[in-house]
Motif scaffolding. Structure first.
Motif, PDB file in Angstrom:
ATOM      1  N   ALA A  89       0.834  -1.202   0.000  1.00 56.59           N
ATOM      2  CA  ALA A  89       0.000   0.000   0.000  1.00 56.59           C
ATOM      3  C   ALA A  89       0.869   1.253   0.000  1.00 56.59           C
ATOM      4  N   ALA A  90       1.944   1.228   0.781  1.00 59.25           N
ATOM      5  CA  ALA A  90       2.854   2.376   0.824  1.00 59.25           C
ATOM      6  C   ALA A  90       3.468   2.626  -0.547  1.00 59.25           C
ATOM      7  N   GLY A  91       3.933   1.557  -1.185  1.00 60.72           N
ATOM      8  CA  GLY A  91       4.501   1.703  -2.518  1.00 60.72           C
ATOM      9  C   GLY A  91       3.485   2.240  -3.510  1.00 60.72           C
ATOM     10  N   GLY A  92       2.254   1.784  -3.381  1.00 57.65           N
ATOM     11  CA  GLY A  92       1.199   2.251  -4.274  1.00 57.65           C
ATOM     12  C   GLY A  92       0.893   3.725  -4.089  1.00 57.65           C
ATOM     13  N   LEU A  93       0.949   4.194  -2.856  1.00 54.53           N
ATOM     14  CA  LEU A  93       0.664   5.607  -2.592  1.00 54.53           C
ATOM     15  C   LEU A  93       1.666   6.520  -3.298  1.00 54.53           C
ATOM     16  N   GLY A  94       2.886   6.056  -3.435  1.00 52.42           N
ATOM     17  CA  GLY A  94       3.867   6.855  -4.165  1.00 52.42           C
ATOM     18  C   GLY A  94       3.495   7.013  -5.623  1.00 52.42           C
ATOM     19  N   GLN A  95       2.842   6.000  -6.175  1.00 54.21           N
ATOM     20  CA  GLN A  95       2.451   6.048  -7.586  1.00 54.21           C
ATOM     21  C   GLN A  95       1.238   6.931  -7.831  1.00 54.21           C
ATOM     22  N   ALA A 108       4.497   6.096   8.509  1.00 54.64           N
ATOM     23  CA  ALA A 108       4.914   4.720   8.225  1.00 54.64           C
ATOM     24  C   ALA A 108       6.423   4.543   8.312  1.00 54.64           C
ATOM     25  N   MET A 109       7.167   5.636   8.305  1.00 54.11           N
ATOM     26  CA  MET A 109       8.615   5.540   8.455  1.00 54.11           C
ATOM     27  C   MET A 109       9.006   5.045   9.848  1.00 54.11           C
TER      28      MET A 109
END
Length: 245
Positions: A89-95, A108-109
């Motif tokens: 989900a975190a990776g997707g938010l960057g996109q 999340a960090m």
């Protein structure tokens, strides 16, 4: 076929099939051809599937399906108990390129799982929002090599001048990927003050790929202070380093 045609009326059947056995694998493959944000909630749920082939297919489908409309489901997934789901989900938010994701990603960090922290750092770099600078700078001291490298990479776009000092310190990190990413970031800042730490790090650097990155960074700075270390690099045995110098 539904996936290849991309018919909106087929969405419900695909989403339902993701939770059906034994149709899950084929449904996952179909969603790769069905890049719609509407399928994101079903894909996120399928990340918990017991079959590794399904999880891999879902991960690929998510990369194609995500846009700004997916922000809501992805933000909800950031609270999931499964670390793999939170990381995807975190990776997707960057996109999504949606700035609403910045604060949740900063939070999340501090996730207990290093994969989540790494994915959040990558995403913050993709979003390139200066609000993330402090959190990413702190992550340069994370216990995970992968998280530190992701943070250094992200600081290329989200760091700004204040990140120069911490990135210069990261040139001495024990991990080669961290040192390489730190050098690349420093070369993009255009701050002549980083010439000295880059030149000093170049002299002691044992890894050829990192030396190359440091040489490129010095060349990009176009500073008079970089002339001496670049002249020395011209005598390096590595032809790639000599060409960059």
């Amino acid at each position: 076929i539904l996936g290849r045609w991309g018919l909106t009326k087929g969405f419900g059947r695909l989403a339902a099939a993701l939770s059906g056995d034994p149709k899950r694998i084929k449904a996952t493959q179909a969603t790769v051809w069905y890049p719609s944000a509407r399928v994101v909630p079903a894909l996120l749920a399928a990340l918990k599937d017991k079959d590794e082939r399904v999880r891999e297919g879902v991960s690929k489908a998510l990369e194609l399906a995500i846009d700004a409309r997916a922000t809501g489901p992805l933000l909800a997934a950031m609270k999931d108990q499964d670390a793999f789901v939170r990381a995807r989900a975190a990776g997707g938010l960057g996109q999504t390129r949606d700035t609403r994701a910045v604060e949740p990603l900063i939070a999340a960090m501090k996730d207990e799982d290093k994969l989540v922290r790494m994915s959040a750092a990558w995403a913050l770099g993709d979003l390139a929002d200066p609000r993330a600078a402090a959190s990413l700078t702190a992550a340069l001291k994370d216990s995970s090599d992968a998280v530190r490298a992701a943070a250094a990479r992200a600081l290329k776009t989200a760091g700004g001048p204040r990140a120069a000092g911490p990135l210069a310190a990261a040139l001495g990190d024990k991990d080669t990927s961290v040192r390489k990413c730190a050098a690349e970031a420093l070369g993009l800042f255009g701050d002549a003050r980083v010439c000295e730490p880059l030149a000093a790090a170049l002299k002691r650097e044992p890894d050829a790929k990192v030396r190359w990155a440091m040489t490129v960074a010095l060349a990009r700075l176009r500073s008079p202070h970089a002339i001496e270390p670049l002249a020395a690099a011209m005598k390096n045995a590595d032809p790639y380093i000599r060409s960059e110098a």
